[in-house]
Enzyme design. Structure first.
Site, PDB file in Angstrom:
ATOM      1  CG  HIS A 229      16.376  -3.183 -50.539  1.00 25.04           C
ATOM      2  ND1 HIS A 229      15.110  -2.731 -50.233  1.00 25.04           N
ATOM      3  CD2 HIS A 229      16.515  -4.361 -49.850  1.00 25.04           C
ATOM      4  CE1 HIS A 229      14.518  -3.593 -49.406  1.00 25.04           C
ATOM      5  NE2 HIS A 229      15.359  -4.584 -49.143  1.00 25.04           N
ATOM      6  CG  HIS A 275       8.354   0.738 -54.855  1.00 29.14           C
ATOM      7  ND1 HIS A 275       7.647  -0.440 -54.894  1.00 29.14           N
ATOM      8  CD2 HIS A 275       9.008   0.766 -53.675  1.00 29.14           C
ATOM      9  CE1 HIS A 275       7.860  -1.094 -53.765  1.00 29.14           C
ATOM     10  NE2 HIS A 275       8.693  -0.396 -53.012  1.00 29.14           N
ATOM     11  CG  ASP A 328      14.360   4.505 -49.184  1.00 27.17           C
ATOM     12  OD1 ASP A 328      14.357   4.337 -47.955  1.00 27.17           O
ATOM     13  OD2 ASP A 328      14.253   3.569 -49.994  1.00 27.17           O
TER      14      ASP A 328
HETATM   15  C1  LIG Z   1      13.375   0.888 -57.146  1.00 25.45           C
HETATM   16  C2  LIG Z   1      13.863   0.478 -58.517  1.00 25.45           C
HETATM   17  C3  LIG Z   1      15.100  -0.440 -58.355  1.00 25.45           C
HETATM   18  C4  LIG Z   1      12.745  -0.293 -59.195  1.00 25.45           C
HETATM   19  O1  LIG Z   1      13.263  -0.780 -60.353  1.00 25.45           O
HETATM   20  P1  LIG Z   1      12.394  -1.474 -61.480  1.00 25.45           P
HETATM   21  O2  LIG Z   1      11.097  -1.956 -60.985  1.00 25.45           O
HETATM   22  O3  LIG Z   1      13.286  -2.470 -62.116  1.00 25.45           O
HETATM   23  O4  LIG Z   1      12.065  -0.242 -62.397  1.00 25.45           O
HETATM   24  P2  LIG Z   1      12.425  -0.152 -63.907  1.00 25.45           P
HETATM   25  O5  LIG Z   1      13.916  -0.179 -64.045  1.00 25.45           O
HETATM   26  O6  LIG Z   1      11.660  -1.189 -64.641  1.00 25.45           O
HETATM   27  O7  LIG Z   1      11.917   1.300 -64.258  1.00 25.45           O
HETATM   28  C5  LIG Z   1      11.094   1.606 -65.353  1.00 25.45           C
HETATM   29  C6  LIG Z   1      11.640   2.836 -66.064  1.00 25.45           C
HETATM   30  O8  LIG Z   1      11.718   3.903 -65.126  1.00 25.45           O
HETATM   31  C7  LIG Z   1      13.043   4.365 -65.011  1.00 25.45           C
HETATM   32  N1  LIG Z   1      13.350   4.606 -63.620  1.00 25.45           N
HETATM   33  C8  LIG Z   1      12.913   3.900 -62.566  1.00 25.45           C
HETATM   34  N2  LIG Z   1      13.389   4.411 -61.437  1.00 25.45           N
HETATM   35  C9  LIG Z   1      14.135   5.490 -61.796  1.00 25.45           C
HETATM   36  C10 LIG Z   1      14.890   6.407 -61.068  1.00 25.45           C
HETATM   37  N3  LIG Z   1      14.972   6.329 -59.751  1.00 25.45           N
HETATM   38  N4  LIG Z   1      15.541   7.380 -61.733  1.00 25.45           N
HETATM   39  C11 LIG Z   1      15.470   7.449 -63.078  1.00 25.45           C
HETATM   40  N5  LIG Z   1      14.764   6.585 -63.826  1.00 25.45           N
HETATM   41  C12 LIG Z   1      14.116   5.616 -63.188  1.00 25.45           C
HETATM   42  C13 LIG Z   1      13.914   3.213 -65.524  1.00 25.45           C
HETATM   43  O9  LIG Z   1      15.156   3.677 -66.010  1.00 25.45           O
HETATM   44  C14 LIG Z   1      13.050   2.646 -66.602  1.00 25.45           C
HETATM   45  O10 LIG Z   1      13.158   3.456 -67.726  1.00 25.45           O
HETATM   46  P3  LIG Z   1      13.264   2.798 -69.195  1.00 25.45           P
HETATM   47  O11 LIG Z   1      11.976   2.041 -69.374  1.00 25.45           O
HETATM   48  O12 LIG Z   1      13.431   3.975 -70.087  1.00 25.45           O
HETATM   49  O13 LIG Z   1      14.446   1.894 -69.156  1.00 25.45           O
HETATM   50  C15 LIG Z   1      14.221   1.697 -59.363  1.00 25.45           C
HETATM   51  O14 LIG Z   1      13.094   2.526 -59.459  1.00 25.45           O
HETATM   52  C16 LIG Z   1      15.402   2.450 -58.808  1.00 25.45           C
HETATM   53  O15 LIG Z   1      16.557   2.105 -59.128  1.00 25.45           O
HETATM   54  N6  LIG Z   1      15.161   3.512 -57.981  1.00 25.45           N
HETATM   55  C17 LIG Z   1      16.243   4.229 -57.344  1.00 25.45           C
HETATM   56  C18 LIG Z   1      16.694   3.524 -56.085  1.00 25.45           C
HETATM   57  C19 LIG Z   1      15.670   3.602 -54.981  1.00 25.45           C
HETATM   58  O16 LIG Z   1      15.165   4.645 -54.671  1.00 25.45           O
HETATM   59  N7  LIG Z   1      15.449   2.461 -54.356  1.00 25.45           N
HETATM   60  C20 LIG Z   1      14.538   2.356 -53.219  1.00 25.45           C
HETATM   61  C21 LIG Z   1      13.321   1.598 -53.580  1.00 25.45           C
HETATM   62  S1  LIG Z   1      12.135   1.654 -52.251  1.00 25.45           S
END
Ligand SMILES: CC(C)(COP(=O)(O)OP(=O)(O)OC[C@H]1O[C@@H](n2cnc3c(N)ncnc32)[C@H](O)[C@@H]1OP(=O)(O)O)[C@@H](O)C(=O)NCCC(=O)NCCS
Length: 387
Positions: A229, A275, A328
């Site tokens: 987050h 996201h 971010d």
């Molecule tokens: C923001 C976040 C938690 C959203 O998670 P989510 O909606 O659950 O996204 P998902 O985990 O369903 O992602 C879908 C796919 O994209 C991949 N993915 C998503 N964000 C990624 C990232 N930052 N780096 C690498 N892979 C990523 C996931 O591993 C998943 O791959 P898979 O289908 O092969 O398992 C996630 O994108 C993340 O961890 N980002 C990094 C942290 C971040 O920047 N947070 C700030 C958000 S504003």
């Protein structure tokens, strides 16, 4: 036994109504105003008024609101004493600034004469006090980390400075340039509100038990800290530092690609990307990227090289994983080229999101029902304790 189905992470679930914000791939809207419009034409104080009071202020209302914030900037001695006591914890690393900010907000609650009242009027007054005081907590904490004298401890800053400029002043003791103050102001606007994100939802769950605003904000700060987050703005900058340490001072494309491919092979989550709602790009990211890059260009090649590295990382993520940067990612680079200490990036996010949280806490208290979902039990079958 329930027939309802569970959705991991509550993805796609509408958990309630709100009049405060709409987060959609098409547009990000605060009470009817679109984010590009606000970033270009409004100030953080105006946006805070829109979120907390509920409408765009006229000139008189805005002046009154700004005066109230300025009058409430100074911290009680007990909070200043706590910040001094936290100095060794911060230096030893048992606490990070988000933890200290969380505790300082909790102490403010212990000292607020209206802490136990959830009336709309008391909540609005508390929201203004929290919005006013959080930058002072961040600023005093940073000067304590740096071993310097507190800046303007009796007033919480300079009454002539805007909320954003005063935050930078309190942290560094230097009055910021108009450009730096403007860019931080825009970042505060972009971070102010985002409907049922994890920390806001946490604050609504807490307030829905009819617990108090300071308690709900304390919980929200804990939720925002996590790198999935708000903590992502610090984590994104740490990741860029790690890439720089691994590839050396030049932006050799082959080395950047090799670093990224190893990260993909290790199934590493790259911070500042992806996201839950915006699968095709975050409205806020290009706004901050453009402003941060301009600052970097003004500061010289070493700073531009950081943005070029970030842009290469973004391109590889998009080309190979179809994942866009969220706000971010440019925020990390932007605050870095303004010499803001990395561990204060997420606390600055708090200095902004406090307005969104308080708006949601007030909305929850005004039309409350306990938030209490049910779980799908996957544990052991029924068994006897004795046998
Ligand atoms: C923001 C976040 C938690 C959203 O998670 P989510 O909606 O659950 O996204 P998902 O985990 O369903 O992602 C879908 C796919 O994209 C991949 N993915 C998503 N964000 C990624 C990232 N930052 N780096 C690498 N892979 C990523 C996931 O591993 C998943 O791959 P898979 O289908 O092969 O398992 C996630 O994108 C993340 O961890 N980002 C990094 C942290 C971040 O920047 N947070 C700030 C958000 S504003």
């Amino acid at each position: 036994m329930t027939t309802a189905t569970a959705t991991k992470g509550l993805e796609g679930i509408i958990a309630g109504d709100t009049q405060i914000c709409s987060v959609e791939q098409g547009a990000l809207i605060y009470r009817g105003y679109e984010i590009h419009d606000l970033a270009q034409h409004a100030t953080f104080e105006e946006v805070a008024h829109v979120l907390l009071v509920g409408h765009k202020p006229d000139a008189k209302e805005l002046q009154f609101f700004k005066d109230e914030l300025i009058a409430n900037r100074a911290l009680p001695t007990q909070v200043v004493d706590f910040l001094h006591a936290a100095g060794p914890m911060l230096r030893e690393g048992t606490a990070v600034p988000m933890d200290v900010l969380r505790t300082a907000v909790s102490i403010l609650g212990n000292m607020d004469k209206e802490s136990q009242s959830n009336s709309a009027e008391a909540n609005l007054r508390k929201a203004k006090r929290l919005t006013a005081k959080i930058p002072t907590i961040i600023g005093h904490m940073q000067t304590i980390i740096d071993g310097k004298e507190l800046v303007a401890p009796n007033t919480g800053g300079d009454a002539k400075l805007s909320h954003a400029a005063n935050l930078l002043y309190l942290m560094s003791g230097k009055k910021p340039s108009t450009e730096f103050a403007h860019v931080v102001d825009v970042s505060l606007i972009l971070y102010a509100e985002h409907d049922y994100n994890a920390s806001t939802f946490a604050s609504r769950v807490i307030s829905a038990t009819l617990s108090d605003m300071h308690g709900a904000v304390t919980g929200a700060i804990a939720a925002l800290k996590g790198p999935l987050h708000g903590g992502a703005n610090e984590a994104a900058m740490e990741m860029l530092r790690e890439i720089r340490a691994d590839i050396g001072p030049a932006n050799d494309p082959a080395k950047i690609e090799a670093w990224m491919h190893k990260a993909f092979a290790d199934k590493r989550k790259l911070m500042g990307f992806g996201h839950r709602v915006y699968k095709n790009g975050d409205h806020r990211a290009p706004i901050l990227h453009g402003l941060g890059r301009k600052i970097a260009e003004g500061r010289g090649p070493e700073f531009v090289r950081l943005f070029e590295l970030g842009e290469k990382v973004e391109k590889i993520m998009l080309d190979e994983k179809q994942i866009h940067p969220n706000v971010d990612f440019p925020c990390g680079m932007t605050y870095f080229v303004m010499d803001i200490p990395v561990p204060q990036y997420t606390p600055i996010f708090v200095a902004s999101r406090i307005t969104g949280w308080c708006a949601h806490i007030m909305e929850q208290h005004a039309n409350n029902r306990l938030i209490r979902p049910i779980a799908n039990y996957t544990g052991p079958k029924l068994k006897k304790w004795n046998g």
